[in-house]
Design a protein around this motif. Structure first.
Motif, PDB file in Angstrom:
ATOM      1  N   MET A   1      34.192  11.729  68.705  1.00 53.03           N
ATOM      2  CA  MET A   1      33.436  12.002  67.489  1.00 53.03           C
ATOM      3  C   MET A   1      34.159  13.094  66.706  1.00 53.03           C
ATOM      4  N   VAL A   2      34.387  12.846  65.428  1.00 53.59           N
ATOM      5  CA  VAL A   2      35.017  13.830  64.552  1.00 53.59           C
ATOM      6  C   VAL A   2      34.014  14.201  63.462  1.00 53.59           C
ATOM      7  N   ILE A   3      33.616  15.469  63.447  1.00 54.27           N
ATOM      8  CA  ILE A   3      32.625  15.951  62.485  1.00 54.27           C
ATOM      9  C   ILE A   3      33.339  16.807  61.439  1.00 54.27           C
ATOM     10  N   THR A   4      33.141  16.486  60.177  1.00 52.49           N
ATOM     11  CA  THR A   4      33.683  17.289  59.089  1.00 52.49           C
ATOM     12  C   THR A   4      32.549  18.109  58.485  1.00 52.49           C
ATOM     13  N   LEU A   5      32.698  19.429  58.511  1.00 48.67           N
ATOM     14  CA  LEU A   5      31.677  20.351  58.021  1.00 48.67           C
ATOM     15  C   LEU A   5      32.188  21.072  56.784  1.00 48.67           C
ATOM     16  N   LYS A   6      31.280  21.280  55.827  1.00 48.24           N
ATOM     17  CA  LYS A   6      31.678  21.896  54.558  1.00 48.24           C
ATOM     18  C   LYS A   6      30.727  23.032  54.217  1.00 48.24           C
TER      19      LYS A   6
ATOM     20  N   ILE B   1      36.945  35.664  62.274  1.00 46.27           N
ATOM     21  CA  ILE B   1      37.831  34.633  61.748  1.00 46.27           C
ATOM     22  C   ILE B   1      37.135  34.015  60.543  1.00 46.27           C
ATOM     23  N   LEU B   2      37.879  33.832  59.465  1.00 43.38           N
ATOM     24  CA  LEU B   2      37.313  33.333  58.222  1.00 43.38           C
ATOM     25  C   LEU B   2      37.985  32.003  57.889  1.00 43.38           C
ATOM     26  N   TYR B   3      37.197  30.919  57.981  1.00 43.53           N
ATOM     27  CA  TYR B   3      37.713  29.599  57.624  1.00 43.53           C
ATOM     28  C   TYR B   3      37.461  29.342  56.140  1.00 43.53           C
ATOM     29  N   SER B   4      38.346  28.545  55.545  1.00 43.61           N
ATOM     30  CA  SER B   4      38.100  28.114  54.178  1.00 43.61           C
ATOM     31  C   SER B   4      36.936  27.127  54.173  1.00 43.61           C
ATOM     32  N   GLY B   5      36.640  26.526  53.066  1.00 49.55           N
ATOM     33  CA  GLY B   5      35.380  25.797  52.901  1.00 49.55           C
ATOM     34  C   GLY B   5      35.138  24.583  53.759  1.00 49.55           C
ATOM     35  N   MET B   6      36.150  24.075  54.504  1.00 46.71           N
ATOM     36  CA  MET B   6      35.946  22.840  55.272  1.00 46.71           C
ATOM     37  C   MET B   6      36.639  22.935  56.633  1.00 46.71           C
ATOM     38  N   VAL B   7      35.944  22.471  57.668  1.00 42.04           N
ATOM     39  CA  VAL B   7      36.513  22.445  59.016  1.00 42.04           C
ATOM     40  C   VAL B   7      36.162  21.122  59.689  1.00 42.04           C
ATOM     41  N   GLN B   8      36.911  20.802  60.745  1.00 39.82           N
ATOM     42  CA  GLN B   8      36.610  19.627  61.561  1.00 39.82           C
ATOM     43  C   GLN B   8      36.443  20.044  63.016  1.00 39.82           C
ATOM     44  N   LEU B   9      35.585  19.314  63.708  1.00 41.48           N
ATOM     45  CA  LEU B   9      35.351  19.532  65.135  1.00 41.48           C
ATOM     46  C   LEU B   9      35.393  18.190  65.837  1.00 41.48           C
ATOM     47  N   VAL B  10      36.127  18.119  66.950  1.00 41.85           N
ATOM     48  CA  VAL B  10      36.194  16.901  67.760  1.00 41.85           C
ATOM     49  C   VAL B  10      35.349  17.106  69.009  1.00 41.85           C
ATOM     50  N   ILE B  11      34.486  16.142  69.307  1.00 39.83           N
ATOM     51  CA  ILE B  11      33.678  16.146  70.533  1.00 39.83           C
ATOM     52  C   ILE B  11      33.945  14.838  71.260  1.00 39.83           C
ATOM     53  N   THR B  12      34.236  14.911  72.552  1.00 40.88           N
ATOM     54  CA  THR B  12      34.537  13.701  73.311  1.00 40.88           C
ATOM     55  C   THR B  12      33.674  13.628  74.558  1.00 40.88           C
ATOM     56  N   SER B  13      33.379  12.393  74.981  1.00 36.47           N
ATOM     57  CA  SER B  13      32.571  12.186  76.185  1.00 36.47           C
ATOM     58  C   SER B  13      32.616  10.717  76.582  1.00 36.47           C
ATOM     59  N   PRO B  14      32.543  10.423  77.893  1.00 37.87           N
ATOM     60  CA  PRO B  14      32.388   9.039  78.338  1.00 37.87           C
ATOM     61  C   PRO B  14      30.932   8.580  78.245  1.00 37.87           C
ATOM     62  N   LEU B  15      30.021   9.518  77.938  1.00 34.92           N
ATOM     63  CA  LEU B  15      28.587   9.201  77.850  1.00 34.92           C
ATOM     64  C   LEU B  15      28.270   8.747  76.428  1.00 34.92           C
ATOM     65  N   ASN B  16      28.216   7.429  76.228  1.00 31.21           N
ATOM     66  CA  ASN B  16      27.985   6.908  74.883  1.00 31.21           C
ATOM     67  C   ASN B  16      26.673   7.403  74.295  1.00 31.21           C
TER      68      ASN B  16
END
Length: 248
Positions: free
Chosen positions: A3-8, A72-87
């Protein structure tokens, strides 16, 4: 599943430099109370070891560090990857993001800009991977006076391959819910380059990990476990998330 989540954010995203616990807490709060309680308090037990069977990456985006303030200061957009074998775990997360597209991360109000969910099937018995969060491999040992201490291992240490493989085997057994036998030598972990040591503080505990590229060779189901569960220990605390290194 992956899962790739894009946060703004409207402006910047201000977090402590060591913010794994904030992301972990947000993940647990984004699924049902029953599933969160099971994963947090029980998990999947194999030979006395408990596994949560999910992992997550560092926040990925442009950032500036302020060591004096430990921020830590991120600019306006970041991504987070979450992985699991548990659908069902990934599906609950995705549904939660779609139903509640605004999230609170630390003191930041963010908008869920995009959620991508996909399967990444391993079809070869050798893959090149890169770390999205540091891999930590350690053992708790006793000093001569009986006190415990933690010994962390680097990718080129003799113990590294065996400990990663033992960990992978237990995770695979937890996924399959079986005691299928694998051998320690079934997986070969070969570092590519020197790698970089990372020191992370998780709730006032110092954890050492290494980031970089690795070549993994072995049975496809063990390599699949590595991609979905992460490598090494403390995956549910934000360590050991990897992805296949694609050449552009």
């Amino acid at each position: 599943m992956r899962m790739v989540i894009t946060l703004k954010a409207e402006n910047s995203i201000d977090l402590p430099i060591d913010h794994n616990h904030i992301i972990q807490s947000w993940i647990y709060s984004s699924i049902s109370k029953e599933l969160a309680t099971f994963l947090h308090d029980e998990g999947f037990v194999v030979n006395g070891r408990t596994f949560k069977l999910f992992c997550f990456s560092r926040l990925m985006g442009n950032f500036s560090l302020f060591p004096a303030r430990q921020r830590i200061l991120y600019s306006g957009m970041v991504q987070l990857v979450i992985t699991s074998p548990l659908n069902y775990f990934i599906e609950e997360l995705a549904n939660g993001m779609l139903l509640s597209p605004s999230v609170r991360l630390g003191s930041n109000d963010l908008i869920v800009e995009r959620v991508d969910v996909y399967d990444e099937e391993i079809t070869q018995d050798e893959i090149i991977v890169k770390t999205l969060s540091p891999i930590t491999v350690y053992s708790t040992l006793l000093r001569m006076d009986g006190r415990k201490y933690t010994a962390y291992f680097a990718p080129r240490d003799p113990e590294y391959n065996e400990m990663i493989t033992n960990n992978l085997i237990k995770k695979c057994q937890a996924i399959l819910n079986s005691s299928r036998e694998f051998q320690v030598g079934d997986v070969l972990v070969t570092p590519i380059g020197m790698g970089k040591m990372n020191i992370v503080r998780y709730k006032n505990i110092i954890i050492k990990g290494y980031s970089g590229r690795l070549k993994l060779s072995g049975p496809k189901n063990l390599l699949q476990t590595a991609i979905e569960c992460g490598l090494g220990s403390k995956n549910s605390q934000g360590f050991g998330c990897i992805e296949i290194a694609r050449r552009h």
